[in-house]
Design a protein around this motif. Sequence first.
Motif, short mmCIF file in Angstrom:
data_model
loop_
_atom_site.label_atom_id
_atom_site.label_comp_id
_atom_site.label_asym_id
_atom_site.label_seq_id
_atom_site.Cartn_x
_atom_site.Cartn_y
_atom_site.Cartn_z
N PRO A 80 -16.36 8.00 -3.05
CA PRO A 80 -15.52 8.83 -2.18
C PRO A 80 -15.80 10.32 -2.39
CG PRO A 80 -14.25 8.06 -4.06
CD PRO A 80 -15.59 7.38 -4.14
N ALA A 81 -15.58 11.09 -1.34
CA ALA A 81 -15.72 12.54 -1.41
C ALA A 81 -14.71 13.17 -0.48
CB ALA A 81 -17.14 12.97 -1.04
N LEU A 82 -14.09 14.24 -0.94
CA LEU A 82 -13.03 14.90 -0.18
C LEU A 82 -13.49 16.28 0.27
CD1 LEU A 82 -10.05 15.13 0.79
CD2 LEU A 82 -9.50 16.00 -1.51
N LEU A 83 -13.19 16.61 1.50
CA LEU A 83 -13.42 17.96 2.03
C LEU A 83 -12.07 18.61 2.31
CD1 LEU A 83 -15.02 20.30 3.32
CD2 LEU A 83 -15.04 18.96 5.46
N LEU A 84 -11.83 19.78 1.73
CA LEU A 84 -10.64 20.56 2.01
C LEU A 84 -11.04 21.83 2.75
CD1 LEU A 84 -8.73 20.42 -1.43
CD2 LEU A 84 -8.34 19.00 0.61
N VAL A 85 -10.33 22.14 3.82
CA VAL A 85 -10.51 23.40 4.53
C VAL A 85 -9.20 24.18 4.42
CG1 VAL A 85 -12.33 22.64 6.07
CG2 VAL A 85 -9.97 22.25 6.72
N LEU A 86 -9.31 25.47 4.15
CA LEU A 86 -8.14 26.30 3.85
C LEU A 86 -8.14 27.53 4.73
CD1 LEU A 86 -9.77 25.40 1.00
CD2 LEU A 86 -7.61 26.09 0.03
N TRP A 194 -17.30 15.22 9.88
CA TRP A 194 -16.44 15.32 8.70
C TRP A 194 -15.59 16.60 8.77
CZ3 TRP A 194 -18.55 15.57 2.98
CH2 TRP A 194 -17.50 15.30 2.10
N MET A 195 -16.24 17.69 9.13
CA MET A 195 -15.54 18.97 9.24
C MET A 195 -14.47 18.92 10.33
SD MET A 195 -15.68 21.97 7.74
CE MET A 195 -15.12 23.66 7.99
N GLU A 196 -14.78 18.27 11.43
CA GLU A 196 -13.81 18.18 12.53
C GLU A 196 -12.57 17.41 12.09
OE1 GLU A 196 -16.00 16.41 15.69
OE2 GLU A 196 -16.83 18.31 16.39
N ARG A 197 -12.75 16.37 11.29
CA ARG A 197 -11.61 15.60 10.80
C ARG A 197 -10.72 16.46 9.90
NH1 ARG A 197 -15.08 10.21 9.93
NH2 ARG A 197 -14.18 8.93 11.57
N ALA A 198 -11.34 17.23 9.03
CA ALA A 198 -10.55 18.09 8.16
C ALA A 198 -9.84 19.19 8.96
CB ALA A 198 -11.46 18.70 7.09
#
Length: 244
Positions: A80-86, A194-198
Amino acid sequence: MSQQFPLTGGLQLEAALSLLRQAGHTDLPGEPGSTRWLQSIVDALCDLSVRDALTGLANRRHFEMALSREVDRVARSGEPALLLVLDLDHFKQINDSYGHNAGDMVLKAVAEVLLECVRPMDTVARVGGEEFAIVLPNCPPAFGPTVAERVRRRIERDPVAIRAEAGALHRLPITVSIGGAFAPQWVRSTALLWMERADVQLYRAKAEGRNRFCLEPVAVSLVSAEEKGMLFGASQFQDIEDRP
């Protein structure tokens, strides 16, 4: 009079040194003109090309490369890998009220906090004006909320001290909205998807009042139509479907 350096191997030394000085690289090892000195210039320029000049974090170019590598790794390994956008809340008000220098101080302070909240293996980047992102490899879904809340709470905890143009000292409370999504495991995907989901989760956090995090539920991380196309488009299953 400053020392003049000739064009060496296609490297314009005067321009390179000026750029490095602006970025704070003033103490290069080796004697000027030596092989070690020239190599240190090349190394510093390479590092500069992947760093955000203001915060020292990875820049958008470096972030996109890291994101692409990670989404491919997850597809191969299933880890698993998590992407966080802030996104900093109400950042425009800081610039409007205290000036852009104050805004820069806030961005640098937030960057330092983010680096304190992650592991050495994680990638922290400034991807836009007041936008940051974190790529967290090998982050199990159960840890996602803990990581996101730690980042949110750590930024909220310490106001940033800035000095206004009139000389008055202000301590500005800073909050952040966070959106996150896990890369689809064992599925060929793209960094963009992936970015769009975050981003969807980031917009949700803002709509719900800011100063919070929203993570895509793992159960919702289904394979999209585009990902199905990449998975089966050139496979034997497509051949079977095409047979009369």
